[in-house]
Scaffold this motif. Structure first.
Motif, short mmCIF file in Angstrom:
data_model
loop_
_atom_site.label_atom_id
_atom_site.label_comp_id
_atom_site.label_asym_id
_atom_site.label_seq_id
_atom_site.Cartn_x
_atom_site.Cartn_y
_atom_site.Cartn_z
N GLN A 84 0.80 -1.21 0.00
CA GLN A 84 0.00 0.00 0.00
C GLN A 84 0.85 1.27 0.00
O GLN A 84 0.31 2.38 -0.06
N GLY A 85 2.15 1.10 0.10
CA GLY A 85 3.03 2.26 0.14
C GLY A 85 3.04 2.95 1.49
O GLY A 85 3.48 4.11 1.59
N ARG A 86 2.59 2.26 2.52
CA ARG A 86 2.54 2.86 3.87
C ARG A 86 3.87 2.62 4.59
O ARG A 86 3.94 1.92 5.59
N MET A 87 4.92 3.20 4.08
CA MET A 87 6.26 2.91 4.59
C MET A 87 6.51 3.48 5.99
O MET A 87 7.28 2.91 6.76
N ALA A 88 5.85 4.58 6.33
CA ALA A 88 6.01 5.13 7.68
C ALA A 88 5.45 4.15 8.70
O ALA A 88 6.08 3.89 9.75
N ASP A 89 4.27 3.56 8.40
CA ASP A 89 3.69 2.56 9.29
C ASP A 89 4.55 1.29 9.30
O ASP A 89 4.72 0.66 10.35
N TYR A 90 5.09 0.93 8.14
CA TYR A 90 5.93 -0.26 8.06
C TYR A 90 7.16 -0.12 8.97
O TYR A 90 7.53 -1.06 9.68
N GLU A 91 7.77 1.04 8.96
CA GLU A 91 8.96 1.27 9.79
C GLU A 91 8.63 1.17 11.27
O GLU A 91 9.44 0.67 12.06
N LYS A 92 7.43 1.62 11.65
CA LYS A 92 7.02 1.52 13.05
C LYS A 92 6.72 0.08 13.45
O LYS A 92 6.92 -0.32 14.61
N ALA A 93 6.20 -0.71 12.50
CA ALA A 93 5.69 -2.04 12.82
C ALA A 93 6.69 -3.17 12.57
O ALA A 93 6.51 -4.27 13.09
N LYS A 94 7.73 -2.93 11.81
CA LYS A 94 8.61 -4.03 11.39
C LYS A 94 9.28 -4.71 12.57
O LYS A 94 9.44 -4.13 13.65
#
Length: 281
Positions: A84-94
């Motif tokens: 989805q291109g939600r990279m800010a959320d991905y960085e928080k959740a990884k």
């Protein structure tokens, strides 16, 4: 008249129970995304403060994931964030690979089944909350998915028997001496006398987990509500930030009690989570 009143109350209770049950479409999608849920009935939970005073709290019925959230489900969530291109959320959740000592071991140990059935660890509280948000986005419908509160978690872990220290009773082993949970077992060599008191000192090499690893998320025995590994395996986050309950595979027996608290301020290989589903009003 009294018999009629009792019948009406019984029918009302049955209707309320069925009102909590999801339809087949919801159940199917839940299993695809995260797994199977079980019913936790309404009841009461008693809080005792440091002075011994008690307060009885009413707990509404909810549904709870029968296991800890697995690597498979969490990785599905992470991949969807990237898609989805939600990279800010991905960085928080990884997953915090700097702390994930077990990630490689999970994947390569010859004695272990494939990666997916194991509980995800080394994630932040924010990551767990984002997972719940993602699940709500995917599911829509009549339920809200979230982390359980401290009281909801403990209430569910007891399985309807509030005086038990563990989900399956007062003991850590069965009659044959086999462990009922995944926890750290140690011998007399770990116990010493210091200043007139017995002290347990456990030494382990954090890079070598051959004897102490998380088990599959659905392992050992379920409690009366059908919930697996509410004690041991991995400690579980709750809605309240900075605290996890139930102890882990590297905690001794006393520290995997339902009430055992494990504070944390960063992702840990000892801490995972599970979600609940609450019927929307």
């Amino acid at each position: 008249m009294r018999k009629i009143t009792l019948t009406i109350l019984l029918l009302a209770a049955v209707a309320a129970t069925w009102a909590q049950k999801p339809d087949k479409k919801t159940v199917k999608l839940e299993k695809q995304l995260v797994g199977a849920f079980v019913e936790v009935p309404a009841g009461h939970y008693t809080i005792r403060n440091s002075h011994g005073d008690t307060t009885k709290v009413t707990i509404a019925a909810f549904r709870m994931l029968e296991t800890e959230v697995t690597n498979a489900s969490y990785n599905l969530f992470l991949e969807d964030l990237k898609a989805q291109g939600r990279m800010a959320d991905y960085e928080k959740a990884k997953i915090d690979t700097a702390r994930a000592i077990l990630v490689t071991h999970y994947s390569t140990h010859p004695a272990l089944p494939p990666l997916p059935p194991y509980p995800v660890t080394c994630i932040s509280h924010e990551g767990a909350m984002l997972f719940c948000q993602w699940l709500n986005e995917k599911m829509g419908g009549e339920y809200e998915y979230t982390l359980p509160t401290e009281m909801q978690w403990k209430y569910a872990a007891h399985g309807g028997v509030m005086y038990w220290s563990y989900p399956l009773g007062p003991f850590l082993t069965n009659r044959k001496g086999n462990p009922l949970y995944n926890f750290l077992r140690f011998g007399d060599e770990s116990i010493s006398m210091q200043d007139g008191k017995y002290v347990v000192v456990i030494n382990y090499d954090p890079s070598h987990y051959d004897d102490n690893l998380p088990d599959r998320a659905k392992s050992h025995y379920p409690n009366n509500y059908g919930l697996y590994n509410m004690s041991g395996n991995v400690a579980e986050m709750v809605y309240e930030r900075g605290i996890a309950y139930g102890g882990s595979y590297l905690d001794p027996g006393y520290d995997i009690r339902i009430d055992s608290e494990k504070p944390y301020d960063a992702p840990s290989p000892l801490i995972g989570f599970r979600v609940i589903a609450v019927k929307k009003k």
